[in-house]
Design an enzyme around this catalytic site. Sequence first.
Site, PDB file in Angstrom:
ATOM      1  NE  ARG A   9      -2.794 -16.934   4.545  1.00  0.00           N
ATOM      2  CZ  ARG A   9      -3.619 -16.775   5.585  1.00  0.00           C
ATOM      3  NH1 ARG A   9      -3.333 -17.308   6.757  1.00  0.00           N
ATOM      4  NH2 ARG A   9      -4.747 -16.094   5.457  1.00  0.00           N
ATOM      5  N   GLY A  29       5.476 -21.579  -4.214  1.00  0.00           N
ATOM      6  CA  GLY A  29       6.555 -21.104  -5.089  1.00  0.00           C
ATOM      7  C   GLY A  29       7.594 -20.291  -4.342  1.00  0.00           C
ATOM      8  CG  ASP A 139       2.133  -9.108   0.082  1.00  0.00           C
ATOM      9  OD1 ASP A 139       2.142  -8.101  -0.647  1.00  0.00           O
ATOM     10  OD2 ASP A 139       1.389 -10.067  -0.109  1.00  0.00           O
ATOM     11  CE  LYS A 278      -6.782 -12.921  -7.170  1.00  0.00           C
ATOM     12  NZ  LYS A 278      -5.398 -12.840  -7.621  1.00  0.00           N
ATOM     13  CD  GLU A 380       0.039 -21.501 -10.513  1.00  0.00           C
ATOM     14  OE1 GLU A 380       0.597 -21.106  -9.480  1.00  0.00           O
ATOM     15  OE2 GLU A 380      -1.158 -21.863 -10.546  1.00  0.00           O
ATOM     16  CG  ASP A 496      29.342  23.970  -3.829  1.00  0.00           C
ATOM     17  OD1 ASP A 496      29.015  24.627  -4.840  1.00  0.00           O
ATOM     18  OD2 ASP A 496      28.584  23.775  -2.857  1.00  0.00           O
TER      19      ASP A 496
HETATM   20  C1  GDG Z   1      -0.884 -12.374  -4.504  1.00  0.00           C
HETATM   21  C2  GDG Z   1      -1.196 -11.242  -5.493  1.00  0.00           C
HETATM   22  C3  GDG Z   1       0.527 -12.171  -7.040  1.00  0.00           C
HETATM   23  C4  GDG Z   1      -5.514 -21.075  -6.179  1.00  0.00           C
HETATM   24  N1  GDG Z   1      -6.517 -21.937  -6.005  1.00  0.00           N
HETATM   25  C5  GDG Z   1      -5.972 -23.146  -5.834  1.00  0.00           C
HETATM   26  C6  GDG Z   1      -4.611 -23.032  -5.919  1.00  0.00           C
HETATM   27  N2  GDG Z   1      -4.348 -21.745  -6.119  1.00  0.00           N
HETATM   28  C7  GDG Z   1      -3.005 -21.172  -6.258  1.00  0.00           C
HETATM   29  C8  GDG Z   1      -2.701 -20.864  -7.696  1.00  0.00           C
HETATM   30  C9  GDG Z   1      -1.654 -19.774  -7.554  1.00  0.00           C
HETATM   31  C10 GDG Z   1      -2.064 -19.068  -6.271  1.00  0.00           C
HETATM   32  O1  GDG Z   1      -2.919 -19.941  -5.570  1.00  0.00           O
HETATM   33  C11 GDG Z   1      -2.817 -17.779  -6.548  1.00  0.00           C
HETATM   34  O2  GDG Z   1      -1.903 -16.816  -6.923  1.00  0.00           O
HETATM   35  P1  GDG Z   1      -2.279 -15.469  -7.653  1.00  0.00           P
HETATM   36  O3  GDG Z   1      -1.049 -14.845  -8.110  1.00  0.00           O
HETATM   37  O4  GDG Z   1      -3.196 -15.779  -8.765  1.00  0.00           O
HETATM   38  O5  GDG Z   1      -3.101 -14.604  -6.595  1.00  0.00           O
HETATM   39  P2  GDG Z   1      -3.039 -14.114  -5.039  1.00  0.00           P
HETATM   40  O6  GDG Z   1      -3.341 -15.219  -4.120  1.00  0.00           O
HETATM   41  O7  GDG Z   1      -3.988 -12.981  -4.976  1.00  0.00           O
HETATM   42  O8  GDG Z   1      -1.553 -13.621  -4.756  1.00  0.00           O
HETATM   43  C12 GDG Z   1      -0.919 -11.701  -6.911  1.00  0.00           C
HETATM   44  C13 GDG Z   1       0.863 -13.190  -5.947  1.00  0.00           C
HETATM   45  O9  GDG Z   1       0.541 -12.682  -4.659  1.00  0.00           O
HETATM   46  C14 GDG Z   1       2.351 -13.541  -5.975  1.00  0.00           C
HETATM   47  O10 GDG Z   1       3.142 -12.417  -5.818  1.00  0.00           O
HETATM   48  O11 GDG Z   1       0.678 -12.796  -8.295  1.00  0.00           O
HETATM   49  O12 GDG Z   1      -1.135 -10.637  -7.804  1.00  0.00           O
HETATM   50  O13 GDG Z   1      -2.541 -10.817  -5.351  1.00  0.00           O
HETATM   51  O14 GDG Z   1      -0.390 -20.323  -7.368  1.00  0.00           O
HETATM   52  O15 GDG Z   1      -2.262 -22.018  -8.313  1.00  0.00           O
HETATM   53  N3  GDG Z   1      -3.791 -24.094  -5.829  1.00  0.00           N
HETATM   54  C15 GDG Z   1      -4.357 -25.311  -5.614  1.00  0.00           C
HETATM   55  N4  GDG Z   1      -5.676 -25.470  -5.484  1.00  0.00           N
HETATM   56  C16 GDG Z   1      -6.532 -24.441  -5.593  1.00  0.00           C
HETATM   57  O16 GDG Z   1      -7.744 -24.625  -5.461  1.00  0.00           O
HETATM   58  N5  GDG Z   1      -3.549 -26.377  -5.528  1.00  0.00           N
END
Ligand code: GDG
Length: 727
Positions: A9, A29, A139, A278, A380, A496
Amino acid sequence: MKIITVSYRLPLSIKKTKGKAKITQSAGGLATAILSYSAKSNVNLTWVGIADFDSITWNENKDKYDQNFDIEPVFLEEELNQEFYNVFSNSVLWALFHYFPSFVEYTDDGFEAYKQANEIVAKKVSSIYEPGDVIWIHDYHFLGLPNLLREAHPDAKIGYFLHIPFPNFEIFRILPNKVKRYILEGILGSNVAGFHTWDNTIHFTECVEKILGIPHKNFLFSQESHRTKAGSFPISIDFDKFHNAYNNEEVINLRSEIKKLYGDKKIIFSVDRLDYTKGITNRLNAFEKFLEKYPEWSEKVVFLLVLVPSREEIKKYDERKKLIEHNVGHINGNMGNYKWTPIVYQYQSVSFEKLIALYTSADVALISPVRDGMNLVAKEFVASRKDLKGVLILSSMAGAAKDLKEAITINPFDAEMIAKKLCYALTMDEAEQALRLARMQRYLKKHDVFRWAEKFLTEVEEIHKNDTKAVPLKGKERDRVLQKFNEANKRLLLLDFDGTLVNLQSRPELAVPDEELLDTLNSLAEEPKNEVWIVSGRNKDFLEKWLGHLPIGIIAEHGGYVKNPEWKPVIIGEPEWKDQVIDIMQDYVDTNAESFIEVKEFGIAYHYRNVAEKQGFNTSRELLMLLKNHMYNTPTQIIDGNKVIEVKHFMAHKGTTCKNNVLRGEHDFVLAFGDDKTDEDLFELLTSENEFSVKVGKGNTAAKYRLETVEEVLVFLSELDYKSVLK
Ligand code: GDG
């Protein structure tokens, strides 16, 4: 110089409705962290990714976004993207890497599309790459890309980071062989291969060792053109952004709205993309169990379940959604009543402010993935609790559990356990909540996403900088070494034996020196300015028999014995582990015709040179792993050599023995030759201006020079001999 970031993305999306374009820039991030690093190091950033818009829309809008970095969109045809993204990336890799083998829907077409998409992206990156740039690939969508770019730009600085777990060998091996090789060779194109945890890193290194047969030393894989360092780089968040949002005005208002809405009820909260990894169904089962087991909580608790739409085109996701919604309905219907809805469910994303308001209103965050690379939600939640209130319940299957040690950890498959821990969390006193959160916040503040990006990119620079490049011992370089040799008065030659002075044979006893070699060695050694040593892994009796009459020093058994002029062992006493090693190896000799064991005083070697190629390789991988486990905590070193696996005493070390017995600092010219891994221990010591090392054959090396064959070594030695005689 610039940083080129590649991810599926782009941090920019353009949606066209009724002919009007809406540009959304997401400063997630990752983007913020890389931007911050590029600003600090004063370099530009270019982001390459798959466009969710067409090229016409791009051309009309490319000047309209906030341009603190460049964007290079890749336009893929819809059908190709569907096969690449939905089929191979998400229905094969995502499923398998998260340990859902039964969800894998492999097709050759999907794999072909994946390779094609990686090639298209490689071309795009190549078109903007300039020497000196750092390429950071993200990724599972681009597992082949590091290797494709390495082939195109052998000297490039390439980092690869995997955001999802890397599975263990037993899961990974399910993939077709061609896919396994493509993935591992793909990642190995990078200088640094990063994972969230050491577990994942070890899974990767084991797969490389078992499938490609490339061993590593301290997680460093040596290859022809470069070395790859595998390591753990747990991703993190922008701590301050989440921490400071607590006092944001909109967040304060939303929080008081939520609190008012639920009054005295305790709030359990979770937010995830709707994904089978999840553990949402497990979470619901556990919540139901909790209400059954602890009826006193009835009407006193509410579970706010936020699910964000994700990959809706894929069948498994749609099925999961239906199952979740069925379960929510079932629990609310069975456990709730006209005054109380136990689960408040939303299938929509929320704004950042709402997210923080929810994080900071919750009494418990219940995060229960059945497998997760990291899980940023957990981090978070912790960061946003400036009030030091709330409890984090976290699955031990998430990478985040390794960093957030004060969380209440759960097994997401154990509903009984989760129910119990929910009860514990809901009644935890405030002092304990504060203590746990404060400790985790201290960790997250220090280990934020900026530090993560900086650590990773610095490692890429470091590994690239220290990548040794052995140059052919030819032309000017050859003349330079010969000239140094001529000018020197006290020269040391360290040679060697097998693979360097004589070619490898089917059995070690057949590799013997011929008259010509013996003459050259003798003649070189007789020159008073020269000191000649043989530094070999062979046993002392063999070396004595064939070379003992020469006026040279000999090191046998990889450094276990020294002859100068009498034979002396470096190690005292008979190693205790030898019989055990022989027992283990004997099973492999019995099942692999033509393999055999060589018994030395300080080591045991299993030779499989004469076994059929594939069989020899596969069984050697198994033996290697078995020996590693058996020999753990013994004073041994295991060498995965050229068709030989050897267990030797750790003090039988060419580097150390040479350092203690030969490299006395009095020589003004040192030249070492070797072909094997054990010779690298010696090469690593020879770093000063008058010290030279030559690797014989292929493979990455710490040596300064390279010769391809034994014959070339013999020609070079004759030349040294000729020069000695002339002087
Ligand atoms: C992959 C890996 C790894 C979610 N819903 C909303 C929202 N979010 C944001 C969260 C968080 C992010 O999305 C989700 O991150 P995760 O780490 O939990 O999960 P994946 O999307 O599966 O990410 C994972 C990550 O990559 C990073 O390397 O940690 O293991 O699977 O930031 O806050 N944010 C908002 N509204 C939502 O409804 N604003």
